[in-house]
Scaffold this motif. Sequence first.
Motif, PDB file in Angstrom:
ATOM      1  N   GLY A 236       0.797  -1.217   0.000  1.00 15.53           N
ATOM      2  CA  GLY A 236       0.000   0.000   0.000  1.00 15.53           C
ATOM      3  C   GLY A 236       0.828   1.263   0.000  1.00 15.53           C
ATOM      4  O   GLY A 236       0.512   2.206   0.694  1.00 15.53           O
ATOM      5  N   SER A 237       1.893   1.279  -0.772  1.00  9.97           N
ATOM      6  CA  SER A 237       2.779   2.432  -0.792  1.00  9.97           C
ATOM      7  C   SER A 237       2.237   3.580  -1.617  1.00  9.97           C
ATOM      8  O   SER A 237       2.740   4.676  -1.548  1.00  9.97           O
ATOM      9  CB  SER A 237       4.152   2.040  -1.361  1.00  9.97           C
ATOM     10  OG  SER A 237       4.738   1.066  -0.548  1.00  9.97           O
ATOM     11  N   GLY A 238       1.258   3.316  -2.442  1.00  8.98           N
ATOM     12  CA  GLY A 238       0.733   4.374  -3.293  1.00  8.98           C
ATOM     13  C   GLY A 238       1.363   4.293  -4.667  1.00  8.98           C
ATOM     14  O   GLY A 238       2.181   3.439  -4.959  1.00  8.98           O
ATOM     15  N   THR A 239       0.978   5.188  -5.503  1.00  8.34           N
ATOM     16  CA  THR A 239       1.459   5.205  -6.862  1.00  8.34           C
ATOM     17  C   THR A 239       2.860   5.798  -6.929  1.00  8.34           C
ATOM     18  O   THR A 239       3.156   6.773  -6.261  1.00  8.34           O
ATOM     19  CB  THR A 239       0.509   6.057  -7.734  1.00  8.34           C
ATOM     20  OG1 THR A 239      -0.807   5.562  -7.540  1.00  8.34           O
ATOM     21  CG2 THR A 239       0.880   5.980  -9.184  1.00  8.34           C
ATOM     22  N   ALA A 240       3.699   5.213  -7.751  1.00 10.88           N
ATOM     23  CA  ALA A 240       5.054   5.731  -7.905  1.00 10.88           C
ATOM     24  C   ALA A 240       4.997   7.117  -8.514  1.00 10.88           C
ATOM     25  O   ALA A 240       4.202   7.404  -9.390  1.00 10.88           O
ATOM     26  CB  ALA A 240       5.874   4.795  -8.787  1.00 10.88           C
ATOM     27  N   ALA A 241       5.830   7.983  -8.021  1.00 12.51           N
ATOM     28  CA  ALA A 241       5.913   9.345  -8.518  1.00 12.51           C
ATOM     29  C   ALA A 241       7.385   9.686  -8.656  1.00 12.51           C
ATOM     30  O   ALA A 241       8.237   9.023  -8.087  1.00 12.51           O
ATOM     31  CB  ALA A 241       5.231  10.303  -7.539  1.00 12.51           C
ATOM     32  N   PRO A 242       7.704  10.717  -9.410  1.00  7.35           N
ATOM     33  CA  PRO A 242       9.109  11.096  -9.512  1.00  7.35           C
ATOM     34  C   PRO A 242       9.683  11.375  -8.121  1.00  7.35           C
ATOM     35  O   PRO A 242       9.010  11.921  -7.256  1.00  7.35           O
ATOM     36  CB  PRO A 242       9.075  12.381 -10.353  1.00  7.35           C
ATOM     37  CG  PRO A 242       7.770  12.335 -11.077  1.00  7.35           C
ATOM     38  CD  PRO A 242       6.826  11.570 -10.187  1.00  7.35           C
ATOM     39  N   ALA A 243      10.927  10.956  -7.937  1.00 10.63           N
ATOM     40  CA  ALA A 243      11.576  11.184  -6.648  1.00 10.63           C
ATOM     41  C   ALA A 243      11.722  12.677  -6.396  1.00 10.63           C
ATOM     42  O   ALA A 243      12.117  13.429  -7.273  1.00 10.63           O
ATOM     43  CB  ALA A 243      12.948  10.514  -6.637  1.00 10.63           C
ATOM     44  N   GLU A 244      11.360  13.086  -5.196  1.00  6.72           N
ATOM     45  CA  GLU A 244      11.464  14.486  -4.806  1.00  6.72           C
ATOM     46  C   GLU A 244      12.468  14.593  -3.669  1.00  6.72           C
ATOM     47  O   GLU A 244      12.160  14.214  -2.547  1.00  6.72           O
ATOM     48  CB  GLU A 244      10.105  15.014  -4.346  1.00  6.72           C
ATOM     49  CG  GLU A 244       9.057  14.994  -5.433  1.00  6.72           C
ATOM     50  CD  GLU A 244       7.705  15.479  -4.923  1.00  6.72           C
ATOM     51  OE1 GLU A 244       7.632  16.034  -3.815  1.00  6.72           O
ATOM     52  OE2 GLU A 244       6.728  15.285  -5.653  1.00  6.72           O
ATOM     53  N   PRO A 245      13.682  15.106  -3.942  1.00  2.00           N
ATOM     54  CA  PRO A 245      14.646  15.195  -2.851  1.00  2.00           C
ATOM     55  C   PRO A 245      14.351  16.381  -1.940  1.00  2.00           C
ATOM     56  O   PRO A 245      13.885  17.420  -2.383  1.00  2.00           O
ATOM     57  CB  PRO A 245      15.981  15.387  -3.566  1.00  2.00           C
ATOM     58  CG  PRO A 245      15.614  16.067  -4.853  1.00  2.00           C
ATOM     59  CD  PRO A 245      14.238  15.550  -5.214  1.00  2.00           C
ATOM     60  N   ALA A 246      14.637  16.193  -0.692  1.00  2.66           N
ATOM     61  CA  ALA A 246      14.544  17.279   0.283  1.00  2.66           C
ATOM     62  C   ALA A 246      15.905  17.966   0.338  1.00  2.66           C
ATOM     63  O   ALA A 246      16.896  17.416  -0.112  1.00  2.66           O
ATOM     64  CB  ALA A 246      14.203  16.700   1.649  1.00  2.66           C
ATOM     65  N   PRO A 247      15.942  19.155   0.924  1.00  2.00           N
ATOM     66  CA  PRO A 247      17.262  19.728   1.179  1.00  2.00           C
ATOM     67  C   PRO A 247      18.048  18.739   2.039  1.00  2.00           C
ATOM     68  O   PRO A 247      17.468  18.064   2.890  1.00  2.00           O
ATOM     69  CB  PRO A 247      16.952  21.006   1.964  1.00  2.00           C
ATOM     70  CG  PRO A 247      15.513  21.295   1.699  1.00  2.00           C
ATOM     71  CD  PRO A 247      14.859  19.983   1.400  1.00  2.00           C
ATOM     72  N   PRO A 248      19.352  18.606   1.822  1.00  2.00           N
ATOM     73  CA  PRO A 248      20.107  17.602   2.571  1.00  2.00           C
ATOM     74  C   PRO A 248      20.135  17.879   4.078  1.00  2.00           C
ATOM     75  O   PRO A 248      20.106  19.022   4.506  1.00  2.00           O
ATOM     76  CB  PRO A 248      21.517  17.677   1.993  1.00  2.00           C
ATOM     77  CG  PRO A 248      21.514  18.753   0.994  1.00  2.00           C
ATOM     78  CD  PRO A 248      20.160  19.329   0.872  1.00  2.00           C
ATOM     79  N   PHE A 249      20.162  16.797   4.828  1.00  2.00           N
ATOM     80  CA  PHE A 249      20.360  16.848   6.273  1.00  2.00           C
ATOM     81  C   PHE A 249      21.847  16.606   6.508  1.00  2.00           C
ATOM     82  O   PHE A 249      22.503  15.931   5.709  1.00  2.00           O
ATOM     83  CB  PHE A 249      19.589  15.722   6.983  1.00  2.00           C
ATOM     84  CG  PHE A 249      18.099  15.815   6.858  1.00  2.00           C
ATOM     85  CD1 PHE A 249      17.346  16.452   7.831  1.00  2.00           C
ATOM     86  CD2 PHE A 249      17.429  15.234   5.780  1.00  2.00           C
ATOM     87  CE1 PHE A 249      15.954  16.523   7.738  1.00  2.00           C
ATOM     88  CE2 PHE A 249      16.054  15.297   5.673  1.00  2.00           C
ATOM     89  CZ  PHE A 249      15.316  15.944   6.658  1.00  2.00           C
ATOM     90  N   THR A 250      22.374  17.079   7.613  1.00  2.00           N
ATOM     91  CA  THR A 250      23.749  16.781   8.003  1.00  2.00           C
ATOM     92  C   THR A 250      23.730  16.166   9.386  1.00  2.00           C
ATOM     93  O   THR A 250      23.106  16.703  10.300  1.00  2.00           O
ATOM     94  CB  THR A 250      24.616  18.063   8.014  1.00  2.00           C
ATOM     95  OG1 THR A 250      24.592  18.647   6.709  1.00  2.00           O
ATOM     96  CG2 THR A 250      26.052  17.748   8.393  1.00  2.00           C
ATOM     97  N   TRP A 251      24.379  15.017   9.498  1.00  2.00           N
ATOM     98  CA  TRP A 251      24.556  14.381  10.796  1.00  2.00           C
ATOM     99  C   TRP A 251      26.015  14.554  11.166  1.00  2.00           C
ATOM    100  O   TRP A 251      26.900  14.135  10.434  1.00  2.00           O
ATOM    101  CB  TRP A 251      24.233  12.894  10.754  1.00  2.00           C
ATOM    102  CG  TRP A 251      22.842  12.547  10.356  1.00  2.00           C
ATOM    103  CD1 TRP A 251      21.740  13.342  10.380  1.00  2.00           C
ATOM    104  CD2 TRP A 251      22.385  11.281   9.858  1.00  2.00           C
ATOM    105  NE1 TRP A 251      20.637  12.660   9.940  1.00  2.00           N
ATOM    106  CE2 TRP A 251      21.007  11.383   9.614  1.00  2.00           C
ATOM    107  CE3 TRP A 251      23.024  10.071   9.595  1.00  2.00           C
ATOM    108  CZ2 TRP A 251      20.252  10.329   9.120  1.00  2.00           C
ATOM    109  CZ3 TRP A 251      22.274   9.020   9.106  1.00  2.00           C
ATOM    110  CH2 TRP A 251      20.900   9.143   8.878  1.00  2.00           C
TER     111      TRP A 251
END
Length: 166
Positions: free
Chosen positions: A3-18
């Motif tokens: 039940g993941s839903g329909t595939a959509a283009p990947a949308e990157p977030a601003p990067p996180f830094t650890w």
Amino acid sequence: MVGSGTAAPAEPAPPFTWRSEDDTAAFAQRLAAQPGLSNAFVTLHGDLGAGKTTLVRHLLRALGVQGRIKSPTYAVVEPHEAPGLAIWHFDFYRFDDPREWEDAGFRDIFANPGLKVAEWPEKAAALTPPADLAIHIEAIDDTERKITVHAQTANGRHMLQGLLNP
């Protein structure tokens, strides 16, 4: 599939830094708090030693998993139970035979509710559904990591928004 839903283009977030393992744990806590995670497929990408398994351990602890959490490198999958949640942790690093997918019952796992987290997902990409979230971990040095999160489904976009706006 799931039940993941329909595939959509990947949308990157601003990067996180650890900058430390504490940052990894804090990210895992925020991810664990996302309502959509209970029936999600999350993939983890990065070189050996980037911190994929460390993130999974922190995530499983944040979800309430008790006891030893071992890497499924040789078993390919380790099941876990958290309060009200079934979790499967996959490590496809040694996966090389598509027949193993059927023989091991992975199709059934992905057809059922629960959280599925996969390291080295590219080794089984033709067999898995689209990931809700694809988390890319890049080691900058011994302690610092750059994290890029891509939402690939509607559920993933909701979780990503929750990560960005805690």
